[in-house]
Scaffold this motif. Structure first.
Motif, PDB file in Angstrom:
ATOM      1  N   GLY A  54       0.914  -1.114  -0.002  1.00 43.63           N
ATOM      2  CA  GLY A  54       0.005  -0.060   0.012  1.00 43.63           C
ATOM      3  C   GLY A  54       1.033   1.115  -0.094  1.00 43.63           C
ATOM      4  N   PRO A  55       0.992   2.091  -1.125  1.00 44.41           N
ATOM      5  CA  PRO A  55       1.908   3.200  -1.229  1.00 44.41           C
ATOM      6  C   PRO A  55       1.106   4.240  -0.149  1.00 44.41           C
ATOM      7  CG  PRO A  55       1.133   2.519  -3.294  1.00 44.41           C
ATOM      8  CD  PRO A  55       0.376   1.564  -2.428  1.00 44.41           C
ATOM      9  N   THR A  56       2.055   4.977   0.679  1.00 41.86           N
ATOM     10  CA  THR A  56       1.504   5.707   1.747  1.00 41.86           C
ATOM     11  C   THR A  56       2.332   6.770   1.803  1.00 41.86           C
ATOM     12  OG1 THR A  56       1.494   3.556   3.128  1.00 41.86           O
ATOM     13  CG2 THR A  56       1.334   5.708   4.330  1.00 41.86           C
ATOM     14  N   HIS A  57       1.353   8.015   1.629  1.00 43.82           N
ATOM     15  CA  HIS A  57       1.892   9.459   1.561  1.00 43.82           C
ATOM     16  C   HIS A  57       2.302   9.870   2.889  1.00 43.82           C
ATOM     17  CE1 HIS A  57       1.319  13.846   1.224  1.00 43.82           C
ATOM     18  NE2 HIS A  57       2.222  13.556   0.149  1.00 43.82           N
ATOM     19  N   ALA A  58       3.667  10.481   2.830  1.00 46.40           N
ATOM     20  CA  ALA A  58       4.155  10.879   4.163  1.00 46.40           C
ATOM     21  C   ALA A  58       3.359  11.735   4.891  1.00 46.40           C
ATOM     22  CB  ALA A  58       5.736  11.407   4.106  1.00 46.40           C
ATOM     23  N   GLY A  59       2.795  12.756   4.175  1.00 41.27           N
ATOM     24  CA  GLY A  59       1.801  13.786   4.816  1.00 41.27           C
ATOM     25  C   GLY A  59       0.872  13.053   5.777  1.00 41.27           C
ATOM     26  N   ASP A  60       0.246  11.797   5.004  1.00 42.11           N
ATOM     27  CA  ASP A  60      -1.118  11.134   5.754  1.00 42.11           C
ATOM     28  C   ASP A  60      -0.273  10.461   7.186  1.00 42.11           C
ATOM     29  OD1 ASP A  60      -2.709  12.106   3.829  1.00 42.11           O
ATOM     30  OD2 ASP A  60      -2.450  10.162   2.703  1.00 42.11           O
ATOM     31  N   ILE A  61       1.067  10.030   7.091  1.00 41.52           N
ATOM     32  CA  ILE A  61       1.773   9.502   8.425  1.00 41.52           C
ATOM     33  C   ILE A  61       1.489  10.789   9.252  1.00 41.52           C
ATOM     34  CG2 ILE A  61       3.670   8.369   9.202  1.00 41.52           C
ATOM     35  CD1 ILE A  61       4.101   7.307   6.244  1.00 41.52           C
ATOM     36  N   ILE A 100       0.090  12.988  14.380  1.00 39.88           N
ATOM     37  CA  ILE A 100      -0.312  14.284  15.161  1.00 39.88           C
ATOM     38  C   ILE A 100      -1.737  14.036  15.787  1.00 39.88           C
ATOM     39  CG2 ILE A 100      -1.363  16.748  14.849  1.00 39.88           C
ATOM     40  CD1 ILE A 100       0.922  17.011  12.674  1.00 39.88           C
ATOM     41  N   GLU A 101      -2.633  13.279  15.302  1.00 42.05           N
ATOM     42  CA  GLU A 101      -3.934  12.754  15.826  1.00 42.05           C
ATOM     43  C   GLU A 101      -3.849  12.099  16.810  1.00 42.05           C
ATOM     44  OE1 GLU A 101      -6.832  11.486  13.121  1.00 42.05           O
ATOM     45  OE2 GLU A 101      -6.471  12.793  11.393  1.00 42.05           O
ATOM     46  N   SER A 155      -1.045   2.282   6.425  1.00 35.63           N
ATOM     47  CA  SER A 155      -0.546   2.451   4.837  1.00 35.63           C
ATOM     48  C   SER A 155      -1.736   2.753   4.076  1.00 35.63           C
ATOM     49  CB  SER A 155       0.095   1.057   4.609  1.00 35.63           C
ATOM     50  OG  SER A 155      -0.957   0.130   4.310  1.00 35.63           O
ATOM     51  N   GLY A 156      -1.377   2.863   2.812  1.00 29.84           N
ATOM     52  CA  GLY A 156      -2.368   3.149   1.692  1.00 29.84           C
ATOM     53  C   GLY A 156      -3.118   2.306   1.265  1.00 29.84           C
ATOM     54  N   GLU A 186      -8.478   6.985   8.939  1.00 32.17           N
ATOM     55  CA  GLU A 186      -8.678   6.216   7.791  1.00 32.17           C
ATOM     56  C   GLU A 186      -7.196   5.915   6.959  1.00 32.17           C
ATOM     57  OE1 GLU A 186     -11.559   5.337   6.549  1.00 32.17           O
ATOM     58  OE2 GLU A 186     -12.362   6.071   8.360  1.00 32.17           O
ATOM     59  N   PRO A 187      -7.145   4.973   6.342  1.00 34.96           N
ATOM     60  CA  PRO A 187      -5.875   4.537   5.409  1.00 34.96           C
ATOM     61  C   PRO A 187      -5.449   5.670   4.592  1.00 34.96           C
ATOM     62  CG  PRO A 187      -7.606   2.849   5.175  1.00 34.96           C
ATOM     63  CD  PRO A 187      -8.431   3.862   5.792  1.00 34.96           C
TER      64      PRO A 187
END
Length: 294
Positions: free
Chosen positions: A184-191, A196-197, A216-217, A278-279
């Motif tokens: 699952g490609p994962t955007h670092a901004g989402d990580i 933070i959450e 992950s994505g 969410e993923p």
């Protein structure tokens, strides 16, 4: 006001953390790169944590050069195990929580279906073994820990698969891309957003959901499918004026020093259930590819 200490601030996730924390109200943070804080220096770690007294330590520092790790064993363990252990010990001493980023490489990659947090680990190379050792060290050193396993990280910063594909497309008309490894490609901004959450949940909401989580994505794809999507988007966004010929190849066609997991699919259900996170939507993260070309 919550106080957050970020390590590895020049990495992909670290830079996204800095960008996002700078816009979040109610946060006092310091973000340090390797030159400012070498996490393998336990005395330096203890000093900065004692001085700043963070509520949360987010460790985004790691030795992520998977192939080089096979030759740099001592360095890999120093950064991926010993450094996180020092941070976790300092967190425990000051009452802070530690959020530590780990990897799909802690698994052998031979499971059918998605990996859940309780699945048996079985890293195949030095990178995965050193990261697993780091997970164990963090968990043993600090009761208030969250270990976040992720995979296939990409962003507008640093070096990653998306940026490599766009760069190669400038000089190549065809590429062979591995089609028998899935994840699952994962955007670092989402990580960064997830971390933070979680930081707010455990400090402001007295959430006690400590432990190991996967993030992950979706959807899961092969590297070949990921590459094709990138080039399709690049054409759609007028960043390419040609159709790249992308040819599926097998792992054996592209030998590397370190063995890659064939299956890096991580199940996100636990983090969704526990924190409502969410993923990563990696397709959405590719809607402005121009950001990845600088």
């Amino acid at each position: 006001m919550i106080k957050i200490l970020v390590t590895g601030s020049l990495g992909q996730v670290g830079r996204c953390l800095v960008d996002q924390l700078s816009t979040v109200d109610g946060v006092d943070f310091i973000a340090l790169d390797r030159e400012e804080l070498d996490i393998t220096d336990s005395s330096a770690v203890a000093d900065i944590v004692h001085s700043f007294q963070p509520d949360v330590i987010i460790n985004a520092a790691a030795h992520t050069a998977v192939d080089r790790a096979e030759d740099e064993v001592e360095l890999s363990y120093a950064i991926n195990r010993d450094g996180p252990e020092s941070l976790a010990k300092a967190a425990e001493k000051t009452g802070a929580a530690i959020l530590h980023i780990s990897t799909d490489y802690v698994f052998a990659g031979d499971k059918d279906g998605e990996y859940i947090e309780s699945d048996e680990t079985g890293p195949q190379g030095v990178y995965g073994k050193s990261k697993l050792a780091g997970e164990i060290a963090v968990a043993n050193a600090c009761k208030r820990h969250v270990i976040l396993r992720t995979a296939w990280v990409f962003s507008e910063h640093g070096g990653n698969f998306v940026k490599s594909m766009l760069r190669l497309a400038q000089t190549r008309d065809s590429l062979g891309i591995v089609a028998d490894q899935f994840g699952g490609p994962t955007h670092a901004g989402d990580i960064a957003r997830a971390l933070i959450e979680i930081s707010f949940s455990i400090t402001q909401k007295n959430h006690n959901g400590f432990g190991v989580y996967h993030y992950s994505g979706l959807p899961h794809v092969s590297w070949y499918q990921f590459a094709k999507y990138i080039f399709d988007e690049a054409n759609e966004q007028a960043l390419l004026n040609k159709n790249m010929s992308v040819n599926p190849i097998s792992t054996s066609d592209y030998p590397t020093l370190a063995k890659r997991p064939a299956n890096s699919k991580l199940n996100n259900n636990k983090i969704q259930s526990e924190f409502g996170i969410e993923p990563s939507d990696w397709q959405l993260a590719l809607k402005n590819l121009k950001q990845y070309t600088s």
